[in-house]
Design an enzyme around this catalytic site. Structure first.
Site, PDB file in Angstrom:
ATOM      1  N   HIS A 124       7.866  -7.559  -3.540  1.00  9.52           N
ATOM      2  CA  HIS A 124       6.569  -8.070  -4.144  1.00  9.52           C
ATOM      3  C   HIS A 124       6.888  -9.317  -4.468  1.00  9.52           C
ATOM      4  O   HIS A 124       7.175  -9.739  -5.955  1.00  9.52           O
ATOM      5  CB  HIS A 124       6.017  -7.249  -5.251  1.00  9.52           C
ATOM      6  CG  HIS A 124       5.408  -5.796  -4.633  1.00  9.52           C
ATOM      7  ND1 HIS A 124       3.980  -5.786  -4.445  1.00  9.52           N
ATOM      8  CD2 HIS A 124       5.616  -4.845  -3.879  1.00  9.52           C
ATOM      9  CE1 HIS A 124       3.718  -4.632  -4.012  1.00  9.52           C
ATOM     10  NE2 HIS A 124       4.911  -3.785  -3.873  1.00  9.52           N
ATOM     11  N   GLU A 183       4.392 -11.700  -5.589  1.00  9.78           N
ATOM     12  CA  GLU A 183       3.556 -11.774  -6.580  1.00  9.78           C
ATOM     13  C   GLU A 183       4.106 -10.936  -7.806  1.00  9.78           C
ATOM     14  O   GLU A 183       3.530 -11.527  -8.993  1.00  9.78           O
ATOM     15  CB  GLU A 183       2.141 -11.387  -6.262  1.00  9.78           C
ATOM     16  CG  GLU A 183       2.089  -9.882  -6.512  1.00  9.78           C
ATOM     17  CD  GLU A 183       2.561  -8.939  -5.676  1.00  9.78           C
ATOM     18  OE1 GLU A 183       2.709  -7.544  -6.154  1.00  9.78           O
ATOM     19  OE2 GLU A 183       3.354  -9.222  -4.749  1.00  9.78           O
ATOM     20  N   GLY A 215       1.951   5.193   1.045  1.00  7.69           N
ATOM     21  CA  GLY A 215       2.073   6.270   2.316  1.00  7.69           C
ATOM     22  C   GLY A 215       3.207   5.675   3.364  1.00  7.69           C
ATOM     23  O   GLY A 215       3.921   5.013   3.167  1.00  7.69           O
ATOM     24  N   CYS A 272       5.752  -5.684   1.746  1.00  4.17           N
ATOM     25  CA  CYS A 272       5.621  -4.173   1.402  1.00  4.17           C
ATOM     26  C   CYS A 272       5.340  -3.329   2.778  1.00  4.17           C
ATOM     27  O   CYS A 272       5.715  -3.398   3.535  1.00  4.17           O
ATOM     28  CB  CYS A 272       5.135  -3.813   0.139  1.00  4.17           C
ATOM     29  SG  CYS A 272       5.299  -2.368  -0.592  1.00  4.17           S
ATOM     30  N   LEU A 273       4.027  -2.913   2.630  1.00  5.85           N
ATOM     31  CA  LEU A 273       3.592  -1.670   3.534  1.00  5.85           C
ATOM     32  C   LEU A 273       3.439  -2.795   4.765  1.00  5.85           C
ATOM     33  O   LEU A 273       3.470  -2.382   5.846  1.00  5.85           O
ATOM     34  CB  LEU A 273       2.515  -0.897   3.117  1.00  5.85           C
ATOM     35  CG  LEU A 273       1.906  -0.192   4.327  1.00  5.85           C
ATOM     36  CD1 LEU A 273       2.849   0.784   4.755  1.00  5.85           C
ATOM     37  CD2 LEU A 273       0.694   0.592   3.551  1.00  5.85           C
ATOM     38  N   GLY A 293       0.667  -1.269  -0.164  1.00  9.07           N
ATOM     39  CA  GLY A 293      -0.128   0.117  -0.045  1.00  9.07           C
ATOM     40  C   GLY A 293       0.638   1.257   0.231  1.00  9.07           C
ATOM     41  O   GLY A 293       2.081   1.170   0.230  1.00  9.07           O
TER      42      GLY A 293
END
Length: 382
Positions: free
Chosen positions: A350, A352, A240, A265-266, A238
């Site tokens: 990532h 995926e 931010g 990730c996030l 995600g």
């Protein structure tokens, strides 16, 4: 159509405008992927960002619905060296310019993207404005300086789904078994996936590995998730800054030891904060599908897809509880970790891909193996 990019430090780039007319605002970052521009357009992790693509020609193979990673693009704007107004691919259903214009995404082309990327590498990512309307650079620089900084901004709750739903499409759902010889595994596990800006290929991979997947909004309380009796909890990618996501950190602390947890990730950064670590902002982030990562458990190197601007500080993690498992070979930053005693692991990149290499697909199998072990009688549940 003329267009201008103005950066917050006063640097100006002039070129031609494509896509939508108007202005867009965001943090300017660059991505080094050679292919997969549509997946980049539709990655929710790019919310709040204008993306520079280093591959010289973009748009040449058009767009099609199957390559979307979300229902619509999330980039604020696009910057390229050459933007193709035609497409040449049997899968193409719409040229890239029409696709971006449809979703009101401005494009700046015919600029020296090498000079722009070198500027961002030297000085770090910064806020910027693309405009096809305003011609006064000083006014545009002032607008760039007024854009909220990414530091301290929680965008996960902005891009997240507003309601729970069940995802049923696997990575092989639309492929004839007679051709590929394999099919998605039948559901054996129930995974609840937190949507902080989740990519659809993550959901396809989980379903393909034999998981029934229930996707929930970012701010769903841990108690509501545990009431669903999941075999595992997944924490997605995600946009931010992870530090304002106190609700997510509190949830993960409640999951640890209760159910297997896998974050990317996030989601990885949220795990780091939940385990007592700290995060920091990278100078220009990792964005691309060609980043080398060393698996410290196997000593093998994986070529990975990455898209993040923040990172977990490995020195801040309690070594008695947390083991660092992956290392970025470009800058030695943390790319993965696991709890030494409890069923939790996460990676910064990532697995995926989409776009990107498939070196790290094994992590989804690792997650199902962990859930299988956790379900067995006599497992070390606490």
């Amino acid at each position: 159509m003329q267009a201008i990019l103005a950066l917050e430090d006063g640097r100006i780039f002039r070129g031609k405008g494509y896509g939508a007319k108007g202005e867009c605002y965001g943090e300017v970052v660059f991505n080094t992927s050679i292919t997969g521009y549509q997946e980049i357009f539709t990655d929710p992790s790019y919310s709040g960002q204008i993306v520079v693509l280093t591959n010289p020609e973009i748009g040449n193979y058009g767009t099609n619905p199957e390559d979307n990673e979300a229902t619509h693009p999330y980039i604020e704007g696009l910057i390229v060296r050459e933007f193709s107004k035609v497409s040449s691919n049997w899968r193409s259903q719409q040229v890239a310019e029409e696709y971006l214009e449809q979703f009101k995404i401005p494009v700046l082309a015919d600029i020296d993207t090498r000079a722009l990327v070198r500027h961002l590498r030297d000085h770090g990512v910064m806020r910027g404005v693309i405009s096809t309307m305003e011609t006064d650079p000083e006014k545009l620089v002032a607008k760039a300086l007024s854009i909220p900084k990414m530091d301290g901004t929680d965008l996960a709750k902005v891009v997240s789904t507003t309601r729970p739903y069940v995802w049923e499409v696997g990575e092989r759902s639309h492929e004839p078994v007679a051709v590929v010889g394999v099919k998605d595994e039948p559901p054996r596990f129930h995974v609840v996936a937190y949507d902080y800006g989740i990519k659809q290929n993550i959901l396809r991979k989980l379903r393909g590995e034999g998981c029934k997947v229930t996707v929930v909004p970012a701010q769903t309380p841990a108690e509501d998730v545990l009431a669903l009796k999941p075999d595992g909890v997944f924490l997605s990618n995600g946009p931010g800054d992870p530090e304002p996501m106190e609700y997510a950190v509190a949830n993960v602390r409640k999951f640890v030891g209760q159910v297997p947890v896998f974050g990317i990730c996030l989601g990885h950064q949220v795990c780091g904060l939940a385990l007592g670590g700290k995060t920091f902002k990278l100078k220009f982030g990792h964005h691309g599908s060609n980043h080398p990562v060393k698996n410290l458990l196997t000593n093998q190197v994986e070529i990975t897809a990455q898209n993040h601007g923040f990172c977990v500080d490995p020195e801040s993690l309690p070594s008695s509880d947390v083991e660092v498992t992956h290392l970025n070979l470009n800058d030695d930053t943390n790319e993965g970790m696991r709890h030494r005693n409890l069923p939790l692991f996460s990676v910064q990149y990532h697995p995926e891909a989409s776009p990107g290499p498939h070196d790290s697909h094994y992590l989804f199998t690792q997650f199902t193996d962990l859930m299988k072990e956790w379900k067995q009688p006599g497992s070390s549940r606490r």
